[in-house]
Scaffold this motif. Structure first.
Motif, PDB file in Angstrom:
ATOM      1  N   VAL A  70       7.206  -9.288   1.121  1.00 50.89           N
ATOM      2  CA  VAL A  70       6.606  -8.561   0.006  1.00 50.89           C
ATOM      3  C   VAL A  70       6.447  -9.532  -1.155  1.00 50.89           C
ATOM      4  O   VAL A  70       7.411 -10.120  -1.626  1.00 50.89           O
ATOM      5  CB  VAL A  70       7.480  -7.357  -0.419  1.00 50.89           C
ATOM      6  N   LYS A  71       5.217  -9.707  -1.598  1.00 53.47           N
ATOM      7  CA  LYS A  71       4.938 -10.660  -2.676  1.00 53.47           C
ATOM      8  C   LYS A  71       4.965 -10.003  -4.054  1.00 53.47           C
ATOM      9  O   LYS A  71       5.368 -10.603  -5.028  1.00 53.47           O
ATOM     10  CB  LYS A  71       3.556 -11.297  -2.465  1.00 53.47           C
ATOM     11  N   GLU A  72       4.519  -8.741  -4.137  1.00 53.04           N
ATOM     12  CA  GLU A  72       4.374  -8.087  -5.435  1.00 53.04           C
ATOM     13  C   GLU A  72       4.715  -6.607  -5.321  1.00 53.04           C
ATOM     14  O   GLU A  72       4.392  -5.960  -4.341  1.00 53.04           O
ATOM     15  CB  GLU A  72       2.925  -8.247  -5.898  1.00 53.04           C
ATOM     16  N   VAL A  73       5.363  -6.069  -6.356  1.00 48.84           N
ATOM     17  CA  VAL A  73       5.720  -4.656  -6.403  1.00 48.84           C
ATOM     18  C   VAL A  73       4.636  -3.921  -7.195  1.00 48.84           C
ATOM     19  O   VAL A  73       4.197  -4.379  -8.238  1.00 48.84           O
ATOM     20  CB  VAL A  73       7.095  -4.470  -7.084  1.00 48.84           C
ATOM     21  N   ASN A  74       4.210  -2.772  -6.691  1.00 44.83           N
ATOM     22  CA  ASN A  74       3.198  -1.965  -7.369  1.00 44.83           C
ATOM     23  C   ASN A  74       3.838  -1.299  -8.584  1.00 44.83           C
ATOM     24  O   ASN A  74       4.717  -0.458  -8.454  1.00 44.83           O
ATOM     25  CB  ASN A  74       2.640  -0.915  -6.405  1.00 44.83           C
ATOM     26  N   THR A  75       3.394  -1.670  -9.784  1.00 48.66           N
ATOM     27  CA  THR A  75       3.976  -1.118 -11.004  1.00 48.66           C
ATOM     28  C   THR A  75       3.108  -0.033 -11.636  1.00 48.66           C
ATOM     29  O   THR A  75       3.354   0.370 -12.767  1.00 48.66           O
ATOM     30  CB  THR A  75       4.208  -2.236 -12.042  1.00 48.66           C
ATOM     31  N   ASP A  76       2.097   0.439 -10.902  1.00 48.91           N
ATOM     32  CA  ASP A  76       1.274   1.542 -11.401  1.00 48.91           C
ATOM     33  C   ASP A  76       2.097   2.824 -11.433  1.00 48.91           C
ATOM     34  O   ASP A  76       3.094   2.963 -10.733  1.00 48.91           O
ATOM     35  CB  ASP A  76       0.044   1.747 -10.520  1.00 48.91           C
ATOM     36  N   ILE A  77       1.646   3.774 -12.229  1.00 49.94           N
ATOM     37  CA  ILE A  77       2.368   5.038 -12.397  1.00 49.94           C
ATOM     38  C   ILE A  77       1.725   6.130 -11.552  1.00 49.94           C
ATOM     39  O   ILE A  77       0.512   6.205 -11.434  1.00 49.94           O
ATOM     40  CB  ILE A  77       2.345   5.453 -13.882  1.00 49.94           C
ATOM     41  N   VAL A  78       2.556   6.982 -10.946  1.00 51.69           N
ATOM     42  CA  VAL A  78       2.091   8.162 -10.224  1.00 51.69           C
ATOM     43  C   VAL A  78       2.199   9.329 -11.202  1.00 51.69           C
ATOM     44  O   VAL A  78       3.291   9.660 -11.669  1.00 51.69           O
ATOM     45  CB  VAL A  78       2.948   8.435  -8.977  1.00 51.69           C
ATOM     46  N   PHE A  79       1.057   9.941 -11.542  1.00 48.56           N
ATOM     47  CA  PHE A  79       1.072  11.057 -12.478  1.00 48.56           C
ATOM     48  C   PHE A  79       1.319  12.362 -11.729  1.00 48.56           C
ATOM     49  O   PHE A  79       0.815  12.580 -10.648  1.00 48.56           O
ATOM     50  CB  PHE A  79      -0.258  11.148 -13.233  1.00 48.56           C
ATOM     51  N   GLY A  80       2.112  13.209 -12.313  1.00 45.33           N
ATOM     52  CA  GLY A  80       2.421  14.528 -11.773  1.00 45.33           C
ATOM     53  C   GLY A  80       3.027  15.335 -12.909  1.00 45.33           C
ATOM     54  O   GLY A  80       2.647  15.195 -14.058  1.00 45.33           O
ATOM     55  N   SER A  81       4.018  16.156 -12.611  1.00 43.41           N
ATOM     56  CA  SER A  81       4.692  16.870 -13.690  1.00 43.41           C
ATOM     57  C   SER A  81       5.508  15.884 -14.536  1.00 43.41           C
ATOM     58  O   SER A  81       5.783  16.135 -15.701  1.00 43.41           O
ATOM     59  CB  SER A  81       5.587  17.972 -13.144  1.00 43.41           C
ATOM     60  N   THR A  82       5.887  14.765 -13.917  1.00 43.00           N
ATOM     61  CA  THR A  82       6.505  13.653 -14.635  1.00 43.00           C
ATOM     62  C   THR A  82       5.805  12.377 -14.189  1.00 43.00           C
ATOM     63  O   THR A  82       5.078  12.376 -13.195  1.00 43.00           O
ATOM     64  CB  THR A  82       8.005  13.522 -14.313  1.00 43.00           C
ATOM     65  N   MET A  83       6.014  11.306 -14.904  1.00 47.20           N
ATOM     66  CA  MET A  83       5.458  10.011 -14.505  1.00 47.20           C
ATOM     67  C   MET A  83       6.530   9.263 -13.738  1.00 47.20           C
ATOM     68  O   MET A  83       7.679   9.183 -14.196  1.00 47.20           O
ATOM     69  CB  MET A  83       5.020   9.222 -15.730  1.00 47.20           C
ATOM     70  N   LYS A  84       6.189   8.743 -12.589  1.00 45.32           N
ATOM     71  CA  LYS A  84       7.175   8.031 -11.786  1.00 45.32           C
ATOM     72  C   LYS A  84       6.506   6.829 -11.126  1.00 45.32           C
ATOM     73  O   LYS A  84       5.287   6.784 -10.984  1.00 45.32           O
ATOM     74  CB  LYS A  84       7.786   8.955 -10.740  1.00 45.32           C
ATOM     75  N   PRO A  85       7.299   5.845 -10.718  1.00 45.95           N
ATOM     76  CA  PRO A  85       6.716   4.679 -10.055  1.00 45.95           C
ATOM     77  C   PRO A  85       6.395   4.983  -8.594  1.00 45.95           C
ATOM     78  O   PRO A  85       6.908   5.944  -8.018  1.00 45.95           O
ATOM     79  CB  PRO A  85       7.822   3.632 -10.150  1.00 45.95           C
ATOM     80  N   HIS A  86       5.544   4.160  -7.994  1.00 46.19           N
ATOM     81  CA  HIS A  86       5.294   4.259  -6.564  1.00 46.19           C
ATOM     82  C   HIS A  86       6.584   3.905  -5.826  1.00 46.19           C
ATOM     83  O   HIS A  86       7.363   3.073  -6.304  1.00 46.19           O
ATOM     84  CB  HIS A  86       4.199   3.272  -6.143  1.00 46.19           C
ATOM     85  N   PRO A  87       6.823   4.493  -4.658  1.00 46.02           N
ATOM     86  CA  PRO A  87       8.026   4.122  -3.900  1.00 46.02           C
ATOM     87  C   PRO A  87       7.923   2.674  -3.421  1.00 46.02           C
ATOM     88  O   PRO A  87       6.854   2.212  -3.061  1.00 46.02           O
ATOM     89  CB  PRO A  87       8.032   5.078  -2.706  1.00 46.02           C
ATOM     90  N   TYR A  88       9.012   1.978  -3.443  1.00 45.54           N
ATOM     91  CA  TYR A  88       9.070   0.618  -2.932  1.00 45.54           C
ATOM     92  C   TYR A  88      10.486   0.314  -2.500  1.00 45.54           C
ATOM     93  O   TYR A  88      11.429   1.029  -2.841  1.00 45.54           O
ATOM     94  CB  TYR A  88       8.569  -0.414  -3.955  1.00 45.54           C
ATOM     95  N   LYS A  89      10.644  -0.748  -1.737  1.00 47.69           N
ATOM     96  CA  LYS A  89      11.956  -1.139  -1.252  1.00 47.69           C
ATOM     97  C   LYS A  89      12.433  -2.344  -2.022  1.00 47.69           C
ATOM     98  O   LYS A  89      11.651  -3.152  -2.504  1.00 47.69           O
ATOM     99  CB  LYS A  89      11.886  -1.460   0.237  1.00 47.69           C
ATOM    100  N   LEU A  90      13.756  -2.456  -2.139  1.00 52.38           N
ATOM    101  CA  LEU A  90      14.392  -3.515  -2.900  1.00 52.38           C
ATOM    102  C   LEU A  90      15.655  -3.934  -2.160  1.00 52.38           C
ATOM    103  O   LEU A  90      16.363  -3.085  -1.613  1.00 52.38           O
ATOM    104  CB  LEU A  90      14.732  -2.990  -4.295  1.00 52.38           C
ATOM    105  N   CYS A  91      15.928  -5.201  -2.126  1.00 54.21           N
ATOM    106  CA  CYS A  91      17.148  -5.693  -1.486  1.00 54.21           C
ATOM    107  C   CYS A  91      18.171  -6.051  -2.554  1.00 54.21           C
ATOM    108  O   CYS A  91      17.865  -6.796  -3.484  1.00 54.21           O
ATOM    109  CB  CYS A  91      16.852  -6.942  -0.655  1.00 54.21           C
ATOM    110  N   ALA A  92      19.357  -5.511  -2.420  1.00 61.85           N
ATOM    111  CA  ALA A  92      20.465  -5.839  -3.319  1.00 61.85           C
ATOM    112  C   ALA A  92      21.449  -6.680  -2.523  1.00 61.85           C
ATOM    113  O   ALA A  92      22.138  -6.184  -1.642  1.00 61.85           O
ATOM    114  CB  ALA A  92      21.128  -4.573  -3.840  1.00 61.85           C
ATOM    115  N   VAL A  93      21.506  -7.972  -2.842  1.00 63.17           N
ATOM    116  CA  VAL A  93      22.351  -8.914  -2.113  1.00 63.17           C
ATOM    117  C   VAL A  93      23.555  -9.243  -2.994  1.00 63.17           C
ATOM    118  O   VAL A  93      23.403  -9.572  -4.178  1.00 63.17           O
ATOM    119  CB  VAL A  93      21.557 -10.199  -1.792  1.00 63.17           C
ATOM    120  N   LEU A  94      24.752  -9.155  -2.413  1.00 65.17           N
ATOM    121  CA  LEU A  94      25.971  -9.499  -3.171  1.00 65.17           C
ATOM    122  C   LEU A  94      25.888 -10.933  -3.662  1.00 65.17           C
ATOM    123  O   LEU A  94      25.451 -11.826  -2.942  1.00 65.17           O
ATOM    124  CB  LEU A  94      27.212  -9.321  -2.315  1.00 65.17           C
ATOM    125  N   ARG A  95      26.330 -11.157  -4.882  1.00 69.70           N
ATOM    126  CA  ARG A  95      26.347 -12.521  -5.438  1.00 69.70           C
ATOM    127  C   ARG A  95      27.529 -13.281  -4.897  1.00 69.70           C
ATOM    128  O   ARG A  95      28.524 -12.826  -4.555  1.00 69.70           O
ATOM    129  CB  ARG A  95      26.415 -12.480  -6.962  1.00 69.70           C
TER     130      ARG A  95
END
Length: 95
Positions: A70-95
């Protein structure tokens, strides 16, 4: 937050809205996260403190990266009753 009179790019995620020319954080008059006047949120101080503690704890413990390929995360907004981001996956790696 979507008024082009106050924001350079009102429909895009742009952290630069809150930075001056030297990269320092500045509060903008047009941004009222907790309202103002007699309708101000009573829990603002607590909310800011809790958010700071939670995010610092997460950033100290994990390194956040997009999944492989994945090179880029979609930061556009999904409009509905509230504004929310598009779903995406993220990796949380222990430091």
């Amino acid at each position: 937050l979507f008024d082009p009179e106050y924001w350079e790019t009102p429909h895009q995620f742009n952290p630069g809205h809150f930075l001056d020319k030297d990269g320092n954080f500045v509060t903008r008059e047009a941004f009222l996260a907790f309202s103002a006047g007699h309708r101000i949120c009573l829990g603002e101080v607590l909310a800011r403190m809790e958010l700071f503690i939670i995010f610092c704890s997460l950033l100290q413990t994990f390194k956040f990266t997009p999944p492989e390929g994945v090179k880029e995360v979609n930061t556009d907004i999904v409009f509905g009753s509230t504004m929310k981001p598009h779903p995406y996956k993220l990796c949380a790696v222990l430091r």
